[in-house]
Design a protein around this motif. Structure first.
Motif, PDB file in Angstrom:
ATOM      1  N   SER B  42       5.844  -4.767  10.959  1.00 36.70           N
ATOM      2  CA  SER B  42       6.612  -3.976  11.931  1.00 36.70           C
ATOM      3  C   SER B  42       6.884  -4.796  13.187  1.00 36.70           C
ATOM      4  CB  SER B  42       5.857  -2.707  12.295  1.00 36.70           C
ATOM      5  OG  SER B  42       5.717  -1.885  11.168  1.00 36.70           O
ATOM      6  N   GLN B  86       9.684   2.925  10.535  1.00 35.89           N
ATOM      7  CA  GLN B  86       8.518   3.401   9.783  1.00 35.89           C
ATOM      8  C   GLN B  86       8.222   4.848  10.161  1.00 35.89           C
ATOM      9  OE1 GLN B  86       5.185   0.722  10.171  1.00 35.89           O
ATOM     10  NE2 GLN B  86       4.215   1.541   8.329  1.00 35.89           N
ATOM     11  N   ASP B 162      11.816  -0.568   7.608  1.00 34.24           N
ATOM     12  CA  ASP B 162      10.361  -0.652   7.669  1.00 34.24           C
ATOM     13  C   ASP B 162       9.783   0.453   6.791  1.00 34.24           C
ATOM     14  OD1 ASP B 162       7.836  -1.329   8.353  1.00 34.24           O
ATOM     15  OD2 ASP B 162       8.114  -1.150  10.535  1.00 34.24           O
TER      16      ASP B 162
HETATM   17 MG    MG Z   1       4.334  -1.303  10.060  1.00 33.70          MG
END
Ligand code: MG
Ligand code: ATP
Lengths: 337, 234
Positions: B42, B86, B162
């Motif tokens: 990330s 994410q 992500d």
């Molecule tokens: Mg991550």
């Protein structure tokens, strides 16, 4: 695998400017619709921020009230001052001298004096008001006749109203005339309106200065209230601001809803102030109008006209915008994804 | 399209999230980024989005040097990148349609065009029927697909994702991957961070593997880095 890396290497050469080329193509091809959609976005944001305000009607009304009350004070003071200025301008033309005669002077004596004064070279006009006339005039004023009924005899002196001739212009000349008249044996006391007017103007000057200072403070307060409200709104929409910035929202796009919010706060506050002023002046007029008419005047507090309503709205909206601008400058920069 | 050169990233806590990461990705390539949880995937994507700044090294994306980019230019830079976050990063007070429309609205796209493109994007992720719903009423996987639709709606030249299939069942995951592949075939550069080895090996794409912030391997054939996964039963 080798196939992959081979194609990768050939593509890499042209890759560097790929993003830039795309961007330029997009902007130059659609300049005119961009302008149109810019205004569309403004309209949409303006509408959305109104909807947002009405989503919390009580809080919004509270804000409007606070802003409205704060704006109404300086606005109402200003309107009052303008009205009083008109009155004062009328009074100034008068320059009247009032002679109060001694109680023992008879009506005939008063009339004789009046006649002799009318021959005076620096006097334009003389009016004699005997005791009975004075009493009648006073009785016309609401509430006084009951009080007068309690009295056994007429307590009022006879008076002579003297209008100096127009050739007397300076305050000095008029006060010299005043001294001459005051020295006469029949005259008990004299009142020169000139002094009274001077004093009135001095008081009004003082009052308007106070109004300017206090009004300035109130306006500052309005801006701070709006700025603080916008700051809270920014805090509440932190997440939204982050997301908008992440997908490429510019600073001006991000701050637009908040500036509109400030604008609507200011506009709502100004409308509330207008209502408060109209109600307040209406209420004051209930006693101002009879009082003025007892002096033979048709004076009334004029309140808001269309122009001053628009001015009030404009000022309110500018204050809202400035307050929002203040909050946005201080708090929006800090929110970065 | 993407060039990392000796990039380090320390977070304020002193933790070294990335150290000396260098790689290049060409235009139209589709690349997977993998590594254990906390490996720095990330972080690497955030550096490209300018959500974080590198502590050392150079990053160039689409010809734009990221270390020297002016603050005012950042929004315009970001418009060229579609991102699937994410944590979705959806706005819960607007409908699915409005969420997906956001990147277009920001660019000043005309309303008719917005409607057309938003529906096309929602159609691709199978959510056309939900356009009037609020994200809060959607399942985790549906929310994720809204995020994907938003990332692709303005046809960005670069797509970063992500864990885009973290909440999706295998069939949907495969659909989404096919969608990404289609994008890369028309010249979009795609970088996907994922743990999903089954899916990655299925796709047979170039793979960057991070371990504790270092780029440990670069290969076209994925191989699991810690086969003793954390959720294995004893
Ligand atoms: Mg991550
Ligand atoms: N904002 C932050 N401040 C401090 N440390 C951070 C921050 N974000 C991430 N880290 C640390 O940096 C390291 C890498 O984090 P990152 O989120 O990049 O991992 P990841 O590979 O995406 O993991 P996952 O697969 O669980 O999402 C982690 O050890 C994390 O604790």
């Amino acid at each position: 695998m080798s196939e992959h890396s081979a194609s990768r290497n050939t593509e890499r050469a042209g890759a560097k400017s790929a993003v830039k080329k795309d961007a330029q193509g997009a902007t130059s091809a659609s300049q005119a619709p961009l302008l149109k959609s810019y205004f569309l976005n403004h309209r949409k944001v303006a509408k959305q921020s109104v909807v947002r305000l009405f989503r919390h009607p009580v809080a919004t009304l509270m804000n409007w009230l606070v802003i409205g009350i704060a704006i109404s004070f300086p606005a109402a003071s200003l309107l009052l001052l303008v009205d009083l200025d008109d009155v004062a301008a009328n009074v100034k033309d008068g320059n009247q001298i009032t002679l109060f005669l001694k109680p023992q002077i008879s009506t005939a004596g008063g009339e004789k004096l009046t006649l002799s004064l009318s021959q005076h070279s620096s006097i334009e006009k003389v009016t004699f008001i005997d005791k009975d006339q004075a009493l009648l005039q006073l009785k016309d004023i609401a509430g006084f006749d009951e009080a007068l009924a309690l009295l056994d005899e007429n307590p009022l002196p006879a008076t002579i109203l003297v209008t100096p001739s127009a050739s007397l212009v300076s305050a000095e000349q008029i006060s010299k005339l005043g001294q001459e008249l005051g020295a006469m044996s029949e005259v008990d006391r004299l009142q020169m309106d000139l002094e009274w007017v001077k004093r009135l103007f001095a008081i009004m000057d003082l009052v308007s200065r106070i109004v300017v200072v206090v009004g300035f403070l109130f306006i500052l307060a309005v801006m701070l209230v709006i700025s603080n409200t916008i700051r809270l709104a920014i805090e509440n929409r932190r997440k939204e601001i982050t997301v908008v910035k992440l997908v490429g929202g510019t600073d001006s796009f991000v701050r637009r809803p908040f500036l509109y919010m400030g604008l609507w706060f200011g506009a709502g506050g100004a409308l509330i102030a207008a209502v408060l002023i109209e109600l307040g002046f209406g209420w004051l007029n209930q006693s101002v109008v009879p009082l003025a008419s007892s002096y033979g005047s048709t004076f009334r507090l004029s309140g808001l006209g269309v122009l001053s309503l628009l001015a009030l709205l404009g000022i309110g909206m500018s204050l809202g915008w400035l307050g929002a601008r203040l909050a946005v400058r201080r708090h929006l920069q800090g929110i970065e994804p | 399209m993407i060039c990392f050169d000796g990039v380090d990233k320390h977070y304020p806590g002193g933790h070294e999230a990335l150290s000396d990461v260098s790689f290049e990705i060409g235009r139209g390539e589709m690349v997977f980024l993998t590594g254990h949880s906390g490996a720095g995937k990330s972080t690497l994507l955030k550096l490209m989005m300018l959500m974080e700044r590198p502590s050392a090294g150079r990053i160039v994306v689409g010809g734009q040097e990221l270390t020297t980019i002016h603050r005012r230019k950042i929004p315009y830079y970001r418009r060229h990148i579609g991102v699937v976050f994410q944590d979705h990063q959806l706005l819960f007070d607007r409908t699915v349609f409005d969420n997906v429309a956001l990147p277009l609205e920001i660019c000043g796209t005309p309303p008719l065009e917005i409607g057309r493109r938003v529906r096309a994007a929602l159609d691709k992720v199978g959510l056309l029927k939900k356009e009037r719903a609020l994200p809060i009423h959607l399942s985790g996987g549906e929310q994720q697909r809204v995020g994907i639709a938003r990332a692709v709606v303005n046809k960005p030249p670069l797509l970063l994702a992500d864990e885009p299939t973290g909440n999706l069942d295998p069939k949907l995951s495969a659909d989404i991957m096919r969608l990404f592949q289609q994008f890369s075939q028309v010249g979009v550069t795609v970088l996907v961070a994922s743990h999903d080895f089954a899916l990655i090996s299925h796709m047979n794409k170039r793979l960057l593997t991070l371990a504790d912030g270092r780029l440990v391997s670069e290969s076209a054939v994925p191989r699991p880095i810690n086969s003793g996964g954390r959720f294995e039963r004893t």
